[in-house]
Design a protein around this motif. Structure first.
Motif, PDB file in Angstrom:
ATOM      1  N   ASP A   1      60.144  45.630 141.104  1.00 56.50           N
ATOM      2  CA  ASP A   1      61.082  45.449 140.168  1.00 56.50           C
ATOM      3  C   ASP A   1      62.509  45.842 140.665  1.00 56.50           C
ATOM      4  OD1 ASP A   1      59.516  44.021 138.177  1.00 56.50           O
ATOM      5  OD2 ASP A   1      58.549  45.665 137.951  1.00 56.50           O
ATOM      6  N   LEU A   2      62.412  46.881 141.518  1.00 58.46           N
ATOM      7  CA  LEU A   2      63.739  47.497 142.127  1.00 58.46           C
ATOM      8  C   LEU A   2      63.307  48.275 143.298  1.00 58.46           C
ATOM      9  CD1 LEU A   2      66.502  49.451 140.041  1.00 58.46           C
ATOM     10  CD2 LEU A   2      65.302  50.589 142.141  1.00 58.46           C
ATOM     11  N   LEU A   3      64.360  47.745 144.398  1.00 60.40           N
ATOM     12  CA  LEU A   3      64.222  48.357 145.758  1.00 60.40           C
ATOM     13  C   LEU A   3      65.276  49.539 145.655  1.00 60.40           C
ATOM     14  CD1 LEU A   3      63.275  48.715 148.740  1.00 60.40           C
ATOM     15  CD2 LEU A   3      64.997  46.591 149.108  1.00 60.40           C
ATOM     16  N   PHE A   4      64.771  50.788 146.031  1.00 62.53           N
ATOM     17  CA  PHE A   4      65.673  51.812 146.232  1.00 62.53           C
ATOM     18  C   PHE A   4      65.572  52.240 147.613  1.00 62.53           C
ATOM     19  CE2 PHE A   4      66.567  56.423 146.019  1.00 62.53           C
ATOM     20  CZ  PHE A   4      68.011  56.551 145.543  1.00 62.53           C
ATOM     21  N   THR A   5      66.660  52.020 148.440  1.00 62.27           N
ATOM     22  CA  THR A   5      66.507  52.457 149.765  1.00 62.27           C
ATOM     23  C   THR A   5      67.564  53.174 150.653  1.00 62.27           C
ATOM     24  OG1 THR A   5      66.138  51.210 152.016  1.00 62.27           O
ATOM     25  CG2 THR A   5      67.371  49.976 150.658  1.00 62.27           C
TER      26      THR A   5
ATOM     27  N   TYR B   1      71.217  51.257 147.021  1.00 63.06           N
ATOM     28  CA  TYR B   1      71.418  51.924 148.491  1.00 63.06           C
ATOM     29  C   TYR B   1      71.654  53.170 148.164  1.00 63.06           C
ATOM     30  CZ  TYR B   1      71.785  47.102 150.306  1.00 63.06           C
ATOM     31  OH  TYR B   1      71.711  45.811 150.722  1.00 63.06           O
ATOM     32  N   THR B   2      71.377  53.964 149.144  1.00 64.32           N
ATOM     33  CA  THR B   2      71.664  55.315 149.116  1.00 64.32           C
ATOM     34  C   THR B   2      72.055  55.874 150.571  1.00 64.32           C
ATOM     35  OG1 THR B   2      71.534  57.599 148.329  1.00 64.32           O
ATOM     36  CG2 THR B   2      69.409  56.499 149.127  1.00 64.32           C
ATOM     37  N   SER B   3      72.747  57.130 150.864  1.00 62.72           N
ATOM     38  CA  SER B   3      72.904  57.369 152.118  1.00 62.72           C
ATOM     39  C   SER B   3      73.690  58.643 152.053  1.00 62.72           C
ATOM     40  CB  SER B   3      73.861  56.415 152.940  1.00 62.72           C
ATOM     41  OG  SER B   3      74.292  56.927 154.329  1.00 62.72           O
ATOM     42  N   GLY B   4      73.420  59.480 153.007  1.00 64.60           N
ATOM     43  CA  GLY B   4      73.831  60.789 153.019  1.00 64.60           C
ATOM     44  C   GLY B   4      74.991  60.934 154.230  1.00 64.60           C
ATOM     45  N   GLY B   5      75.017  59.690 154.849  1.00 68.61           N
ATOM     46  CA  GLY B   5      76.197  59.621 155.969  1.00 68.61           C
ATOM     47  C   GLY B   5      77.299  58.668 155.538  1.00 68.61           C
ATOM     48  N   ARG B   6      77.410  58.211 154.573  1.00 67.07           N
ATOM     49  CA  ARG B   6      78.287  57.444 154.008  1.00 67.07           C
ATOM     50  C   ARG B   6      78.913  57.754 152.713  1.00 67.07           C
ATOM     51  NH1 ARG B   6      77.586  51.273 155.658  1.00 67.07           N
ATOM     52  NH2 ARG B   6      76.177  51.459 157.441  1.00 67.07           N
ATOM     53  N   ALA B   7      80.121  57.435 152.484  1.00 65.38           N
ATOM     54  CA  ALA B   7      80.700  57.623 151.091  1.00 65.38           C
ATOM     55  C   ALA B   7      80.781  56.455 150.223  1.00 65.38           C
ATOM     56  CB  ALA B   7      82.040  58.281 151.165  1.00 65.38           C
ATOM     57  N   SER B   8      80.674  55.450 151.086  1.00 62.92           N
ATOM     58  CA  SER B   8      80.836  54.007 150.267  1.00 62.92           C
ATOM     59  C   SER B   8      80.061  53.240 151.191  1.00 62.92           C
ATOM     60  CB  SER B   8      82.047  53.505 150.140  1.00 62.92           C
ATOM     61  OG  SER B   8      82.814  53.358 151.296  1.00 62.92           O
TER      62      SER B   8
ATOM     63  N   VAL C   1      73.745  43.160 150.012  1.00 62.45           N
ATOM     64  CA  VAL C   1      73.315  42.118 149.327  1.00 62.45           C
ATOM     65  C   VAL C   1      74.004  42.054 148.221  1.00 62.45           C
ATOM     66  CG1 VAL C   1      70.911  41.882 150.280  1.00 62.45           C
ATOM     67  CG2 VAL C   1      71.201  43.165 148.131  1.00 62.45           C
ATOM     68  N   PRO C   2      74.442  40.800 147.610  1.00 63.18           N
ATOM     69  CA  PRO C   2      75.074  40.718 146.583  1.00 63.18           C
ATOM     70  C   PRO C   2      74.546  41.154 145.205  1.00 63.18           C
ATOM     71  CG  PRO C   2      74.834  38.597 147.406  1.00 63.18           C
ATOM     72  CD  PRO C   2      74.017  39.448 148.215  1.00 63.18           C
ATOM     73  N   GLY C   3      75.295  41.990 144.330  1.00 68.08           N
ATOM     74  CA  GLY C   3      74.790  42.514 143.141  1.00 68.08           C
ATOM     75  C   GLY C   3      74.126  43.792 143.239  1.00 68.08           C
ATOM     76  N   SER C   4      74.405  44.283 144.611  1.00 68.46           N
ATOM     77  CA  SER C   4      73.773  45.871 144.612  1.00 68.46           C
ATOM     78  C   SER C   4      74.545  46.645 144.330  1.00 68.46           C
ATOM     79  CB  SER C   4      73.266  45.719 146.072  1.00 68.46           C
ATOM     80  OG  SER C   4      74.486  45.692 147.054  1.00 68.46           O
ATOM     81  N   VAL C   5      74.080  48.050 144.191  1.00 66.35           N
ATOM     82  CA  VAL C   5      74.680  49.351 143.881  1.00 66.35           C
ATOM     83  C   VAL C   5      74.467  50.292 144.981  1.00 66.35           C
ATOM     84  CG1 VAL C   5      74.875  51.185 142.113  1.00 66.35           C
ATOM     85  CG2 VAL C   5      74.388  48.807 141.303  1.00 66.35           C
ATOM     86  N   PHE C   6      75.440  50.980 145.253  1.00 68.59           N
ATOM     87  CA  PHE C   6      75.255  52.203 146.119  1.00 68.59           C
ATOM     88  C   PHE C   6      75.554  53.577 145.406  1.00 68.59           C
ATOM     89  CE2 PHE C   6      75.816  54.442 150.060  1.00 68.59           C
ATOM     90  CZ  PHE C   6      76.699  55.492 150.150  1.00 68.59           C
ATOM     91  N   VAL C   7      74.664  54.533 145.704  1.00 75.64           N
ATOM     92  CA  VAL C   7      74.731  55.892 145.204  1.00 75.64           C
ATOM     93  C   VAL C   7      74.749  56.840 146.622  1.00 75.64           C
ATOM     94  CG1 VAL C   7      72.488  56.170 144.769  1.00 75.64           C
ATOM     95  CG2 VAL C   7      74.045  57.588 143.710  1.00 75.64           C
TER      96      VAL C   7
END
Length: 143
Positions: free
Chosen positions: A66-70, A98-105, A112-118
């Motif tokens: 139901d949700l991909l957190f990557t 999406y998440t990343s420790g090496g990026r601020a955005s 992909v469309p409609g995704s979110v970044f933390v």
């Protein structure tokens, strides 16, 4: 630019039936993966984990998610950006965070469309709130 996740809980909206929601957490850092999975499990979500995109693709091929957190940068030279595109081919409406420790955005052309970044570091409570918000906005896949 991909929307930056601001974790908040909207008390006027009902919380989705978390027992029916399956979250795939893709993270190559074992401690971070464990913390994310535990936070979601404690809230009643069904949680699947993978350390790289290859492992995650195998899960997506056999499980309803139901949700991909990557994480974006993964083990074995795999990445969450390609993984999300593959996941969307299998399930076009799948919510992606999406998440990343090496990026601020994250640039919109990468995601992909409609995704979110933390960005990392995030608190487990932020991940739970974000998951609730994303699932509220998206109908759950049924098994």
């Amino acid at each position: 630019m991909v929307p930056f996740a601001a974790a908040f809980v909207c008390p006027t909206l009902p919380v989705p039936d978390r027992g029916a929601a399956t979250i795939l957490v893709v993270e190559d850092e074992p401690t971070v993966c464990e913390l994310a999975a535990e936070a979601l499990l404690e809230e009643g979500y069904r949680v699947l984990t993978a350390a790289d995109a290859w492992e995650a693709e195998a899960i997506l091929a056999r499980e309803s998610v139901d949700l991909l957190f990557t994480d974006i940068d993964l083990a074995r030279n795999t990445d969450g950006l390609s993984l999300a595109r593959c996941a969307r081919r299998l399930s076009p409406d799948l919510p992606v965070v999406y998440t990343s420790g090496g990026r601020a955005s994250l640039a919109g052309c990468e995601a992909v469309p409609g995704s979110v970044f933390v960005p990392k570091p995030y608190r487990p409570s932020q991940l739970v709130a974000l998951t609730q918000d994303v699932l509220r906005a998206t109908p759950l896949h049924t098994l």
